[in-house]
Design a protein around this motif. Structure first.
Motif, mmCIF file in Angstrom:
data_model
loop_
_atom_site.group_PDB
_atom_site.id
_atom_site.type_symbol
_atom_site.label_atom_id
_atom_site.label_comp_id
_atom_site.label_asym_id
_atom_site.label_seq_id
_atom_site.Cartn_x
_atom_site.Cartn_y
_atom_site.Cartn_z
ATOM 1 N N GLN A 114 0.852 -1.178 0.000
ATOM 2 C CA GLN A 114 0.000 0.000 0.000
ATOM 3 C C GLN A 114 0.893 1.234 0.000
ATOM 4 O OE1 GLN A 114 -3.159 0.001 2.862
ATOM 5 N NE2 GLN A 114 -3.138 2.206 3.034
ATOM 6 N N VAL B 177 0.121 3.814 -7.791
ATOM 7 C CA VAL B 177 -0.970 4.028 -8.742
ATOM 8 C C VAL B 177 -1.413 5.481 -8.680
ATOM 9 C CG1 VAL B 177 -1.840 1.673 -8.699
ATOM 10 C CG2 VAL B 177 -2.682 3.295 -7.040
ATOM 11 N N ILE C 146 -3.440 2.289 -3.104
ATOM 12 C CA ILE C 146 -3.853 0.907 -2.909
ATOM 13 C C ILE C 146 -4.364 0.835 -1.479
ATOM 14 C CG2 ILE C 146 -3.086 -1.477 -2.734
ATOM 15 C CD1 ILE C 146 -1.049 -0.873 -4.880
ATOM 16 N N VAL D 124 -9.759 -2.369 -2.610
ATOM 17 C CA VAL D 124 -9.421 -2.066 -3.999
ATOM 18 C C VAL D 124 -9.044 -3.369 -4.704
ATOM 19 C CG1 VAL D 124 -7.690 -0.936 -5.468
ATOM 20 C CG2 VAL D 124 -8.695 0.297 -3.559
ATOM 21 N N LEU E 32 -6.958 -5.486 -7.659
ATOM 22 C CA LEU E 32 -5.743 -5.454 -8.458
ATOM 23 C C LEU E 32 -5.795 -6.623 -9.428
ATOM 24 C CD1 LEU E 32 -3.130 -5.020 -5.585
ATOM 25 C CD2 LEU E 32 -4.076 -3.213 -7.022
ATOM 26 N N VAL F 101 -7.564 -6.189 -2.174
ATOM 27 C CA VAL F 101 -6.582 -5.797 -1.165
ATOM 28 C C VAL F 101 -7.178 -5.987 0.237
ATOM 29 C CG1 VAL F 101 -5.140 -3.925 -0.293
ATOM 30 C CG2 VAL F 101 -5.556 -4.143 -2.754
ATOM 31 N N ALA G 255 -4.267 -1.557 -11.068
ATOM 32 C CA ALA G 255 -5.108 -1.297 -9.909
ATOM 33 C C ALA G 255 -6.416 -0.651 -10.327
ATOM 34 C CB ALA G 255 -4.375 -0.388 -8.925
ATOM 35 N N GLN G 256 -7.445 -0.947 -9.567
ATOM 36 C CA GLN G 256 -8.755 -0.349 -9.798
ATOM 37 C C GLN G 256 -8.619 1.168 -9.826
ATOM 38 O OE1 GLN G 256 -11.551 -1.683 -6.850
ATOM 39 N NE2 GLN G 256 -12.809 0.131 -7.059
ATOM 40 N N ASP H 16 -6.833 2.884 -11.949
ATOM 41 C CA ASP H 16 -5.612 3.308 -12.613
ATOM 42 C C ASP H 16 -5.724 2.985 -14.097
ATOM 43 O OD1 ASP H 16 -3.121 4.415 -12.847
ATOM 44 O OD2 ASP H 16 -2.045 2.806 -11.856
#
Length: 109
Positions: free
Chosen positions: A7, A12, A16, A20, A22, A52, A71-72, A74
């Motif tokens: 994190q 991102v 993170i 979230v 990934l 996560v 990542a969500q 991004d």
């Protein structure tokens, strides 16, 4: 190989954080999903995308030499670092004092 996503806000466009998702790919163009494992034995697969956990650390094994994580929220898949063997951190580099009196919780986390 074992991989770990931490994190960190620099990773991102957002942060993170717990909850979230990934998604792990075998290529930087985010075209091919990687197969992920929960242990080095490579027998038990885990869900991809990953969610996560509360720790903010995602740990997995993968056959890909360089997996990329999207990542969500991004727009760019980024390579993930390899964790080899045991990993030691000097928490004093992160502000911990270690004198038995100071509250080092934030530095250790």
């Amino acid at each position: 190989m074992r991989y770990r996503v931490y994190q960190v806000a620099e990773y991102v466009s957002g942060t993170i954080a717990p909850g979230v998702t990934l998604t792990v790919y075998t290529d930087s163009d985010a075209d091919t999903l990687a197969t992920l494992y929960e242990a080095s034995s490579g027998t038990d697969t885990i869900a991809n995308p990953l969610t996560v956990p509360a720790t903010g650390i995602v740990d997995f094994w993968c056959d890909s030499v360089t997996p990329y994580v999207l990542a969500q929220g991004d727009t760019k898949a980024r390579p993930v670092g390899t964790v080899r063997g045991s990993v030691n951190f000097d928490v004093t580099n992160y502000g911990a004092v270690g004198d038995g009196q100071a509250d080092d919780t934030a530095a250790i986390q």
